[in-house]
Design a protein around this motif. Sequence first.
Motif, PDB file in Angstrom:
ATOM      1  N   GLU A  99       0.830  -1.210   0.000  1.00 55.88           N
ATOM      2  CA  GLU A  99       0.000   0.000   0.000  1.00 55.88           C
ATOM      3  C   GLU A  99       0.861   1.256   0.000  1.00 55.88           C
ATOM      4  N   LEU A 100       1.987   1.223   0.723  1.00 54.69           N
ATOM      5  CA  LEU A 100       2.875   2.380   0.729  1.00 54.69           C
ATOM      6  C   LEU A 100       3.560   2.565  -0.620  1.00 54.69           C
ATOM      7  N   MET A 101       3.943   1.475  -1.244  1.00 56.69           N
ATOM      8  CA  MET A 101       4.615   1.563  -2.541  1.00 56.69           C
ATOM      9  C   MET A 101       3.692   2.123  -3.618  1.00 56.69           C
ATOM     10  N   LYS A 102       2.397   1.857  -3.497  1.00 52.47           N
ATOM     11  CA  LYS A 102       1.435   2.368  -4.479  1.00 52.47           C
ATOM     12  C   LYS A 102       1.413   3.894  -4.501  1.00 52.47           C
ATOM     13  N   GLY A 107      10.451   4.502  -0.928  1.00 48.08           N
ATOM     14  CA  GLY A 107      11.262   3.426  -1.474  1.00 48.08           C
ATOM     15  C   GLY A 107      11.506   2.377  -0.398  1.00 48.08           C
ATOM     16  N   PHE A 108      11.768   1.135  -0.795  1.00 49.28           N
ATOM     17  CA  PHE A 108      11.898   0.064   0.181  1.00 49.28           C
ATOM     18  C   PHE A 108      13.173  -0.747   0.002  1.00 49.28           C
ATOM     19  N   ILE A 109      13.728  -1.156   1.136  1.00 45.24           N
ATOM     20  CA  ILE A 109      14.814  -2.121   1.185  1.00 45.24           C
ATOM     21  C   ILE A 109      14.194  -3.480   1.469  1.00 45.24           C
ATOM     22  N   ASP A 110      14.600  -4.493   0.687  1.00 38.47           N
ATOM     23  CA  ASP A 110      14.047  -5.834   0.879  1.00 38.47           C
ATOM     24  C   ASP A 110      14.940  -6.632   1.831  1.00 38.47           C
TER      25      ASP A 110
END
Length: 199
Positions: A99-102, A107-110
């Motif tokens: 939901e945040l990425m939408k 940006g996200f670290i996996d």
Amino acid sequence: MKKNLTFAAVALSFLALTSCGPKAFVKGQYDDVNRENLLNDQWSETDMQKAVQDLVASLMTSPSINGAKKMPVVMVTGLQNKTSEHIDTQSIMDMVRVELMKSGKVGFIDKEARQDIADEYNYQNSGMVEEGTKKGPGGQIGADFIINGRLDSIVQEVGKDKSVYYKLTLNLTNLKSSMITWSDQKQIRKTFKKKSIGL
């Protein structure tokens, strides 16, 4: 006559056994995943959707995200399950990330891919990969924030009435300062009535 009675007895026994045995769900249909699901008194996908959507909306208004001059890089970590139920907390945090990425603002670290990435670095440095296409350590981006949280519940049952209360709390922590820059919670309470036997 005796043979007919024996056959009838066997048939009745078979019917009794099959009627008491487990029922198989043999006919199904697709359903709207956004329709409320209150089939039982446990945590459901409806609870998850309501909680995550409200918390993500709250997080998007926080200065750490909404007021950031550059895209914040976030890492989603664990969600503690303090309920008495077996709940897939990873699924909850996955929905938070999606939901945040939408929004396109985060940006996200996996975190889950770190070992796979390290293995791939080793493979690319094994001599099997063309030099110009190799990737190596030292180029990764560090996270600015981590998101974690906790899921609590309180169950009350009096007579035929039952109340189930959930509280999902999420925190956004600045990795540089270790300060919590945003925190919010979503509360859900559901009530149920015990069905009388025979009705």
